[in-house]
Scaffold this motif. Structure first.
Motif, PDB file in Angstrom:
ATOM      1  N   PHE A 590     -11.890   1.170   2.973  1.00  0.00           N
ATOM      2  CA  PHE A 590     -11.900   1.563   4.382  1.00  0.00           C
ATOM      3  C   PHE A 590     -11.378   2.981   4.554  1.00  0.00           C
ATOM      4  N   HIS A 591     -10.378   3.358   3.758  1.00  0.00           N
ATOM      5  CA  HIS A 591      -9.835   4.712   3.856  1.00  0.00           C
ATOM      6  C   HIS A 591     -10.838   5.743   3.353  1.00  0.00           C
ATOM      7  N   ASN A 592     -11.647   5.371   2.375  1.00  0.00           N
ATOM      8  CA  ASN A 592     -12.739   6.246   1.959  1.00  0.00           C
ATOM      9  C   ASN A 592     -13.741   6.430   3.094  1.00  0.00           C
ATOM     10  N   LEU A 593     -14.024   5.330   3.793  1.00  0.00           N
ATOM     11  CA  LEU A 593     -14.923   5.411   4.946  1.00  0.00           C
ATOM     12  C   LEU A 593     -14.339   6.326   6.024  1.00  0.00           C
ATOM     13  N   LEU A 594     -13.057   6.139   6.338  1.00  0.00           N
ATOM     14  CA  LEU A 594     -12.434   6.987   7.359  1.00  0.00           C
ATOM     15  C   LEU A 594     -12.467   8.455   6.960  1.00  0.00           C
ATOM     16  N   ALA A 595     -12.192   8.734   5.671  1.00  0.00           N
ATOM     17  CA  ALA A 595     -12.237  10.128   5.210  1.00  0.00           C
ATOM     18  C   ALA A 595     -13.645  10.691   5.325  1.00  0.00           C
ATOM     19  N   ASP A 596     -14.658   9.870   5.039  1.00  0.00           N
ATOM     20  CA  ASP A 596     -16.045  10.321   5.216  1.00  0.00           C
ATOM     21  C   ASP A 596     -16.323  10.674   6.671  1.00  0.00           C
ATOM     22  N   LEU A 597     -15.671   9.955   7.587  1.00  0.00           N
ATOM     23  CA  LEU A 597     -15.873  10.201   9.015  1.00  0.00           C
ATOM     24  C   LEU A 597     -15.052  11.373   9.530  1.00  0.00           C
ATOM     25  N   GLY A 598     -14.246  11.985   8.639  1.00  0.00           N
ATOM     26  CA  GLY A 598     -13.500  13.179   9.022  1.00  0.00           C
ATOM     27  C   GLY A 598     -12.020  12.985   9.213  1.00  0.00           C
ATOM     28  N   TYR A 599     -11.528  11.742   9.057  1.00  0.00           N
ATOM     29  CA  TYR A 599     -10.114  11.467   9.235  1.00  0.00           C
ATOM     30  C   TYR A 599      -9.325  11.831   7.969  1.00  0.00           C
ATOM     31  N   THR A 600      -8.101  12.268   8.184  1.00  0.00           N
ATOM     32  CA  THR A 600      -7.125  12.363   7.095  1.00  0.00           C
ATOM     33  C   THR A 600      -6.321  11.068   7.111  1.00  0.00           C
ATOM     34  N   VAL A 601      -6.191  10.420   5.955  1.00  0.00           N
ATOM     35  CA  VAL A 601      -5.523   9.121   5.885  1.00  0.00           C
ATOM     36  C   VAL A 601      -4.295   9.236   4.999  1.00  0.00           C
ATOM     37  N   LEU A 602      -3.169   8.734   5.483  1.00  0.00           N
ATOM     38  CA  LEU A 602      -1.920   8.751   4.727  1.00  0.00           C
ATOM     39  C   LEU A 602      -1.432   7.313   4.550  1.00  0.00           C
ATOM     40  N   ASP A 603      -1.122   6.959   3.315  1.00  0.00           N
ATOM     41  CA  ASP A 603      -0.675   5.607   2.937  1.00  0.00           C
ATOM     42  C   ASP A 603       0.701   5.756   2.294  1.00  0.00           C
ATOM     43  N   ILE A 604       1.764   5.353   3.000  1.00  0.00           N
ATOM     44  CA  ILE A 604       3.139   5.709   2.653  1.00  0.00           C
ATOM     45  C   ILE A 604       3.872   4.545   1.988  1.00  0.00           C
ATOM     46  N   ASP A 605       4.606   4.850   0.920  1.00  0.00           N
ATOM     47  CA  ASP A 605       5.586   3.908   0.379  1.00  0.00           C
ATOM     48  C   ASP A 605       6.921   4.171   1.064  1.00  0.00           C
ATOM     49  N   TYR A 606       7.027   3.659   2.267  1.00  0.00           N
ATOM     50  CA  TYR A 606       8.178   3.876   3.139  1.00  0.00           C
ATOM     51  C   TYR A 606       9.423   3.187   2.583  1.00  0.00           C
ATOM     52  N   ARG A 607      10.555   3.425   3.193  1.00  0.00           N
ATOM     53  CA  ARG A 607      11.796   2.774   2.817  1.00  0.00           C
ATOM     54  C   ARG A 607      11.612   1.249   2.854  1.00  0.00           C
ATOM     55  N   ALA A 608      12.078   0.574   1.800  1.00  0.00           N
ATOM     56  CA  ALA A 608      11.937  -0.866   1.541  1.00  0.00           C
ATOM     57  C   ALA A 608      10.798  -1.162   0.588  1.00  0.00           C
ATOM     58  N   SER A 609       9.985  -0.163   0.243  1.00  0.00           N
ATOM     59  CA  SER A 609       8.904  -0.388  -0.715  1.00  0.00           C
ATOM     60  C   SER A 609       9.470  -0.606  -2.109  1.00  0.00           C
ATOM     61  N   ALA A 610       8.699  -1.299  -2.938  1.00  0.00           N
ATOM     62  CA  ALA A 610       9.102  -1.566  -4.322  1.00  0.00           C
ATOM     63  C   ALA A 610       8.843  -0.334  -5.189  1.00  0.00           C
ATOM     64  N   GLY A 611       9.572  -0.261  -6.308  1.00  0.00           N
ATOM     65  CA  GLY A 611       9.279   0.739  -7.319  1.00  0.00           C
ATOM     66  C   GLY A 611      10.194   1.934  -7.372  1.00  0.00           C
ATOM     67  N   TYR A 612      11.177   2.028  -6.450  1.00  0.00           N
ATOM     68  CA  TYR A 612      11.967   3.255  -6.339  1.00  0.00           C
ATOM     69  C   TYR A 612      13.475   3.001  -6.385  1.00  0.00           C
ATOM     70  N   GLY A 613      13.885   1.851  -6.845  1.00  0.00           N
ATOM     71  CA  GLY A 613      15.300   1.589  -7.020  1.00  0.00           C
ATOM     72  C   GLY A 613      15.963   0.911  -5.842  1.00  0.00           C
ATOM     73  N   ARG A 614      17.254   0.626  -6.041  1.00  0.00           N
ATOM     74  CA  ARG A 614      18.010  -0.181  -5.095  1.00  0.00           C
ATOM     75  C   ARG A 614      18.129   0.464  -3.715  1.00  0.00           C
ATOM     76  N   ASP A 615      18.464   1.753  -3.634  1.00  0.00           N
ATOM     77  CA  ASP A 615      18.683   2.384  -2.336  1.00  0.00           C
ATOM     78  C   ASP A 615      17.411   2.378  -1.497  1.00  0.00           C
ATOM     79  N   TRP A 616      16.264   2.578  -2.147  1.00  0.00           N
ATOM     80  CA  TRP A 616      14.985   2.543  -1.431  1.00  0.00           C
ATOM     81  C   TRP A 616      14.696   1.112  -0.975  1.00  0.00           C
ATOM     82  N   ARG A 617      14.935   0.170  -1.878  1.00  0.00           N
ATOM     83  CA  ARG A 617      14.674  -1.247  -1.586  1.00  0.00           C
ATOM     84  C   ARG A 617      15.458  -1.729  -0.372  1.00  0.00           C
TER      85      ARG A 617
END
Length: 790
Positions: A590-617
């Motif tokens: 879907f993000h490829n589709l949106l980019a084709d339509l001219g949108y810039t798409v950002l997908d964030i590993d915000y605070r609480a996301s896995a993979g970045y240690g205890r403080d992020w978690r």
């Protein structure tokens, strides 16, 4: 008036036609995923290390089936015949210390022994009753198993079976039971027995027979342990056959919720049983030790655990609350016995999940000797840490002196060993990365483990000396490398994927410089015909100085429309800004589709996301919608300042936790987000489940401040932009009730800039392509009509 409507229709048609076009469409990408091809999963090896088995689908079957590749014919993928597949289905597999002997159970009554080195199998026990949990003891001529809630040991040499425990789930004999029985009899019963001699004699005979049976219940054991109705679980014999252990679980009575199913096959509305809400009483456990020499049972005592009375820091926000000084309740896991059976360890976790203790168990007394305490004022978690009744990465080294476990003591989940005599603890891995799924090699001289050492967005497989040392990287392909080591440890079967390439199967010799060879090529020609983007992983600076990782999808410059969409992944503790094929593959397309339509798409590993240690978690502790939301607004700011995005053309969407963040964004950050689609959203955390929510927000009764500031329903008056709510009506995870309550709130507030789409047959994770298609068409329509110039 008719002229005005005609002109408006013309302008809408012109506006839609002026939007950039794409070879993709929602109908196209939201079809049954089989159109993409077939991709391997669940890899395993044959015992001789010459065949790889995996789930696959080359014949368009309704679901994946078992396939195989023989290493002497690596270009031939064969579907496993049903007869062969059934032969591979072996229940309750147990392997011995040198991995040459293996046990399995057939039909819950037979134990088979396989000699893997010789390729021979023999039936070693055909038991008349149901049995389970066969295990080798330290002397591997002896096999323990469980039957009828007792432990037995089989002598392989003689074929004899001895009963090791005498456990009865009944009540213990009571000398006063006859008096008690007399007292419990009704007037009518007493009179009847006094009047009718035959009836009285028959009853007395029955009571004498019962007493005789109880007195002669065990020919070899005079001692009987009566549980008084409790059912023992996790029965096991120590490897030296000196002790046995078991666990009693007592489940609390909690009120479950009901989810109405309006389109049940019966034609009637039917209720689906669902989970309780946060604040439930947890299941309690106690571990019993059965001394097989002294014929006595006693229970593990937690009184020696340090800090049992410690109170959490958040209580400072409630100065008027009277606090009772008492031991916190804990959940117990174990015991985990040393290979020779001379020692054992227990893991204990406090019910508030702010402490995890690992302690040595004095098997003679049931006392605990503390070895390691991990405290987290937020909550205990992270890779390899385990859950309430799961030890995670926890065990003994072959020397019977060291235990191993994972801990976030350093801020990242690493592998540790600890000498139970000296109490000396050593970190085997160190650095700003995490460790996953470590296990000891067949020769017991090395570790194999997966880590994120190269990059948080990559996973690689390593080998390391048993007591620590240099990590030897065995995989080389960028992305995710999920490795299954062959039984002879000479080859790696690798499930590898990359950002824009779904999973394929590779094989590689177990050598650093060996090359991977691809064995499967599952992408359909239709899927390969589109140039799927390899989204760049960027890091932008948040307002508190943190570097936030994200995937960015950029449109071609000639199609760029100045609008942006921010995607919020679900689950909270999940990683999506990585270099492998996402579990959110529909959203990726879907993000490829949106980019084709001219949108810039950002997908964030915000605070609480896995993979970045205890403080992020733990960055969202006591405030969901805090840093996790500000990371979205800071991401929007980054797009405006660095990617030419118009500040008035930013939308946001996501499902589950992502839907929750979308609601918080539109309700509390309306100056940043003009439109949003909130899918299967939590609207009030007091209505979600206990296990997840109580870790982050404590409980509503204990910490109402955290719940009020974290729940979107309290901020609905802030809605200014355009909101789409979408939810499955038979969602037994995030209940449809959540959005029903929110919709009533919006109605009462007089809001008219929102709409809701409901999906009568869908649970939390949609299944039907028609539902996916309808939902995402509505999302495209929302963004096209509210973010683009009219």
């Amino acid at each position: 008036m008719r002229i005005k409507y005609t002109l408006l229709a013309f302008l809408l048609i012109w506006s839609v036609e002026s939007i950039a076009q794409s070879a993709l469409s929602v109908d196209y990408i939201m079809r049954d995923p089989k159109w993409m091809g077939t991709f391997p999963s669940s890899v395993r090896w044959s015992d001789d290390s010459q065949t790889i088995y995996f789930e696959y689908n080359l014949e368009s079957d309704p679901s994946d089936s078992l396939y195989k590749i023989h290493l002497d014919q690596p270009d031939q993928i064969q579907k496993v015949p049903l007869r062969e597949e059934k032969a591979l289905r072996k229940s309750q597999l147990r392997i011995n210390s040198n991995r040459e002997l293996r046990l399995y159970v057939e039909n819950n009554q037979k134990i088979w022994l396989e000699d893997l080195s010789k390729g021979k199998t023999e039936l070693i026990l055909d038991w008349p009753n149901r049995l389970s949990n066969p295990n080798f003891l330290a002397d591997e001529n002896f096999i323990s198993f469980v039957s009828e809630q007792n432990l037995f040991v089989l002598d392989r040499k003689t074929g004899t079976v001895s009963k090791k425990t005498a456990i009865s789930t009944g009540n213990p004999p009571n000398e006063d039971s006859k008096k008690s029985d007399e007292a419990d009899k009704s007037f009518v019963e007493v009179e009847n027995l006094n009047l009718l001699e035959v009836i009285r004699r028959r009853q007395e005979t029955q009571e004498l027979s019962r007493a005789y049976r109880e007195a002669t219940q065990s020919e070899t054991k005079e001692f009987i342990y009566y549980t008084s109705g409790k059912n023992p679980s996790n029965l096991q014999v120590s490897p030296d056959a000196r002790f046995a252990s078991f666990t009693f679980y007592s489940s609390a009575s909690n009120k479950n919720t009901k989810v109405p199913d309006y389109v049940a096959a019966s034609g009637y509305t039917e209720d689906l049983n669902s989970r309780p809400k946060v604040g439930t009483n947890p299941t309690k456990s106690e571990i019993g030790i059965y001394d097989l020499t002294r014929d006595t049972v006693y229970f593990v005592s937690t009184k020696n655990l340090p800090g049992l009375k410690d109170q959490p820091d958040y209580l400072a926000d409630y100065p008027d609350r009277k606090l009772e000084e008492k031991d916190r309740e804990v959940a117990l896991f174990g015991p985990v016995y040393s290979p020779d059976g001379s020692k054992a360890i227990i893991q204990a976790r406090s019910f508030d999940n702010k402490d995890r203790w690992i302690a040595e168990l004095d098997l003679l007394t049931g006392e605990l000797i503390p070895l390691d305490r991990q405290r987290d004022e937020a909550w205990i978690g992270g890779p390899g840490i385990g859950w309430t009744f799961s030890g995670g990465t926890l065990g003994w080294l072959p020397d019977n002196a060291h235990i191993y476990f994972q801990s976030e003591e350093s801020g990242y989940s690493h592998l540790y060993v600890l000498n139970v005599e000296s109490k000396e603890k050593t970190a085997l891995t160190q650095g700003e990365f995490e460790v996953f799924d470590p296990f000891i090699s067949k020769d017991q001289k090395s570790w194999y483990l997966t880590t994120s050492q190269v990059d948080p967005g990559e996973r690689h497989f390593y080998k390391m000396p048993l007591m620590g040392g240099k990590l030897e990287k065995l995989t080389s392909m960028s992305g995710n490398n999920e490795v299954k080591l062959s039984p002879d440890e000479k080859k790696l079967a690798i499930l590898h994927s990359y950002s824009n390439r779904p999973t394929e199967l590779f094989i590689k010799a177990n050598k650093v410089k060996a090359e991977e060879k691809q064995l499967t090529f599952g992408q359909s020609e239709e899927f390969k015909s589109y140039p799927w983007r390899d989204p760049e992983i960027i890091r932008f600076e948040a307002r508190d100085g943190a570097k936030v990782p994200a995937r960015i999808y950029q449109p071609d410059p000639d199609k760029k429309n100045g609008a942006a969409v921010i995607f919020v992944h679900g689950a909270g503790y999940l990683q999506n800004a990585h270099k492998w094929w996402s579990s959110y593959f529909r959203e990726y397309m879907f993000h490829n589709l949106l980019a084709d339509l001219g949108y810039t798409v950002l997908d964030i590993d915000y605070r609480a996301s896995a993979g970045y240690g205890r403080d992020w978690r733990t960055g969202i502790y006591r405030h969901m919608g805090g840093k996790d939301l500000s990371d979205q607004t800071d991401g929007a700011k980054h797009l405006i300042e660095n990617y030419g995005v118009d500040a008035d053309k930013i939308g946001i969407y996501g499902g589950s936790y992502g839907g929750f963040i979308t609601l918080m964004a539109l309700f509390t950050e309306p100056e940043t987000f003009k439109s949003g689609a909130a899918l299967r959203s939590v609207t009030d955390w007091a209505h979600y489940n206990h296990g997840y929510t109580s870790n982050i927000l404590n409980t509503p009764e204990e910490d109402p401040i955290a719940y009020r500031r974290s729940s979107p329903i309290y901020y609905a008056e802030g809605l200014q932009g355009n909101l789409l709510i979408a939810h499955g009506m038979v969602d037994v995870n995030v209940h449809f009730q959540d959005v029903v309550r929110l919709s009533q709130r919006l109605i009462e507030l007089g809001k008219d800039n929102w709409e809701m789409a409901i999906y009568p047959v869908e649970d939390h994770g949609f299944v039907e392509p028609s539902s996916w298609t309808d939902e995402y068409k509505r999302i495209v329509k929302l963004f096209n009509t509210t973010l683009l110039d009219e």
